[in-house]
Every structure is written in structure tokens, then in C-alpha cells.
Design a protein around this motif. Structure first.
Motif, short mmCIF file in Angstrom:
data_model
loop_
_atom_site.label_atom_id
_atom_site.label_comp_id
_atom_site.label_asym_id
_atom_site.label_seq_id
_atom_site.Cartn_x
_atom_site.Cartn_y
_atom_site.Cartn_z
N GLU A 26 0.83 -1.21 0.00
CA GLU A 26 0.00 0.00 0.00
C GLU A 26 0.86 1.26 0.00
N GLY A 27 1.92 1.26 0.80
CA GLY A 27 2.81 2.41 0.85
C GLY A 27 3.52 2.64 -0.48
N GLN A 28 3.98 1.56 -1.10
CA GLN A 28 4.65 1.67 -2.39
C GLN A 28 3.70 2.19 -3.46
N ILE A 29 2.47 1.69 -3.46
CA ILE A 29 1.48 2.13 -4.44
C ILE A 29 1.18 3.62 -4.25
N ALA A 30 1.06 4.05 -2.99
CA ALA A 30 0.79 5.46 -2.72
C ALA A 30 1.97 6.34 -3.17
N LEU A 31 3.19 5.86 -2.93
CA LEU A 31 4.37 6.62 -3.35
C LEU A 31 4.43 6.71 -4.88
N PHE A 32 4.19 5.60 -5.56
CA PHE A 32 4.17 5.62 -7.02
C PHE A 32 3.10 6.56 -7.55
N THR A 33 1.94 6.57 -6.90
CA THR A 33 0.85 7.46 -7.32
C THR A 33 1.26 8.92 -7.17
N LYS A 58 6.93 3.58 -17.19
CA LYS A 58 7.53 2.54 -16.34
C LYS A 58 6.92 2.54 -14.95
N LEU A 59 6.70 3.74 -14.38
CA LEU A 59 6.11 3.84 -13.05
C LEU A 59 4.68 3.31 -13.04
N VAL A 60 3.93 3.62 -14.08
CA VAL A 60 2.55 3.13 -14.16
C VAL A 60 2.56 1.60 -14.22
N GLY A 61 3.50 1.03 -14.94
CA GLY A 61 3.62 -0.43 -15.02
C GLY A 61 3.97 -1.05 -13.68
N LYS A 62 4.89 -0.42 -12.96
CA LYS A 62 5.27 -0.92 -11.63
C LYS A 62 4.08 -0.88 -10.67
N ARG A 63 3.34 0.24 -10.73
CA ARG A 63 2.17 0.35 -9.85
C ARG A 63 1.12 -0.69 -10.21
N ARG A 64 0.93 -0.93 -11.51
CA ARG A 64 -0.04 -1.93 -11.96
C ARG A 64 0.35 -3.32 -11.47
N SER A 65 1.67 -3.65 -11.51
CA SER A 65 2.07 -4.97 -11.03
C SER A 65 1.86 -5.12 -9.53
N LEU A 66 2.12 -4.05 -8.78
CA LEU A 66 1.86 -4.11 -7.34
C LEU A 66 0.37 -4.26 -7.05
N LEU A 67 -0.46 -3.58 -7.83
CA LEU A 67 -1.91 -3.71 -7.65
C LEU A 67 -2.36 -5.13 -8.01
N ASP A 68 -1.79 -5.71 -9.06
CA ASP A 68 -2.13 -7.09 -9.41
C ASP A 68 -1.72 -8.06 -8.31
N TYR A 69 -0.54 -7.83 -7.71
CA TYR A 69 -0.09 -8.65 -6.60
C TYR A 69 -1.07 -8.55 -5.43
N LEU A 70 -1.52 -7.33 -5.16
CA LEU A 70 -2.42 -7.11 -4.04
C LEU A 70 -3.78 -7.77 -4.29
N ILE A 71 -4.23 -7.80 -5.55
CA ILE A 71 -5.49 -8.48 -5.86
C ILE A 71 -5.37 -9.96 -5.52
N LYS A 72 -4.26 -10.58 -5.90
CA LYS A 72 -4.06 -12.01 -5.65
C LYS A 72 -3.92 -12.29 -4.16
N LYS A 73 -3.23 -11.40 -3.45
CA LYS A 73 -2.91 -11.63 -2.05
C LYS A 73 -4.12 -11.36 -1.14
N ASP A 74 -4.71 -10.17 -1.29
CA ASP A 74 -5.81 -9.78 -0.39
C ASP A 74 -6.69 -8.75 -1.10
N ILE A 75 -7.84 -9.19 -1.56
CA ILE A 75 -8.73 -8.34 -2.36
C ILE A 75 -9.28 -7.16 -1.55
N LEU A 76 -9.44 -7.33 -0.26
CA LEU A 76 -9.97 -6.24 0.57
C LEU A 76 -8.97 -5.10 0.69
N ARG A 77 -7.69 -5.44 0.86
CA ARG A 77 -6.65 -4.40 0.91
C ARG A 77 -6.57 -3.67 -0.43
N TYR A 78 -6.73 -4.41 -1.53
CA TYR A 78 -6.71 -3.82 -2.86
C TYR A 78 -7.85 -2.81 -3.02
#
Length: 89
Positions: A26-33, A58-78
Motif C-alpha cells: 500500500e505504501g509503495q502504491i501510494a508513493l508511485f501514485t 515505467k512507473l505506471v507499469g510498476k504500480r499496476r504490477s503491485l496492484l495485481d499482486y495485491l489483488i491475488k494476495k488480499d482483495i480487501l486491501r486492494y
């Protein structure tokens, strides 16, 4: 400088549970945003800055991969982070 140490700590404190927890998704996604918003404003004024445009993509791609990871890990946090940051798919 647009991203100071205090700004980073504030972002991680707000979204990443703790100011020292810099590795949370979440922190990384917020920083990328934050960085993406800054680069977008820069590109509105400097349309021919292609290096910045590449960095933005490149930053948008990194954020997208982190969001995809978060979907797989915990949908509520996403859902929480997407709603809080106002992101869209």
C-alpha cells in the motif's frame, strides 16, 4: 525537490501502517501514485520531454504490477487502497 524525506514519511505513515514500513504494498502504491501525479503535471507543461514520458510509463507499469499482486494476495486491501487513492482500472 518535490519528494522530500518528510513527504515520504508522511505517505508511508498514512498508507503503510507505519512511517518505517516502507516495503508495504500500500505504501509503495501510494508513493508511485504521488510520483505519477507529479510527472503528469510536468508533462502537461513540457510535452516533448520524452525521457520523463518513458519514466512515467515505467512507473505506471510498476504500480499496476503491485496492484495485481495485491489483488491475488488480499482483495480487501486492494479495494481499500484503490478507493482511498481514487484509482481506476
Amino acid at each position: 525537490m518535490y519528494l522530500t524525506k518528510e513527504t515520504k514519511e508522511e505517505i508511508f505513515k498514512k498508507y503503510g501502517k507505519d512511517a518505517k514500513n516502507t516495503g508495504s504494498a500500500e505504501g509503495q502504491i501510494a508513493l508511485f501514485t504521488h510520483r505519477i501525479n507529479h510527472l503528469t503535471d510536468h508533462l502537461k507543461q513540457n510535452r516533448k520531454d520524452f525521457n520523463t514520458e518513458r519514466s512515467l510509463v515505467k512507473l505506471v507499469g510498476k504500480r499496476r504490477s503491485l496492484l495485481d499482486y495485491l489483488i491475488k494476495k488480499d482483495i480487501l486491501r486492494y479495494r481499500a487502497i484503490v478507493k482511498e487513492l481514487g484509482l481506476r482500472k
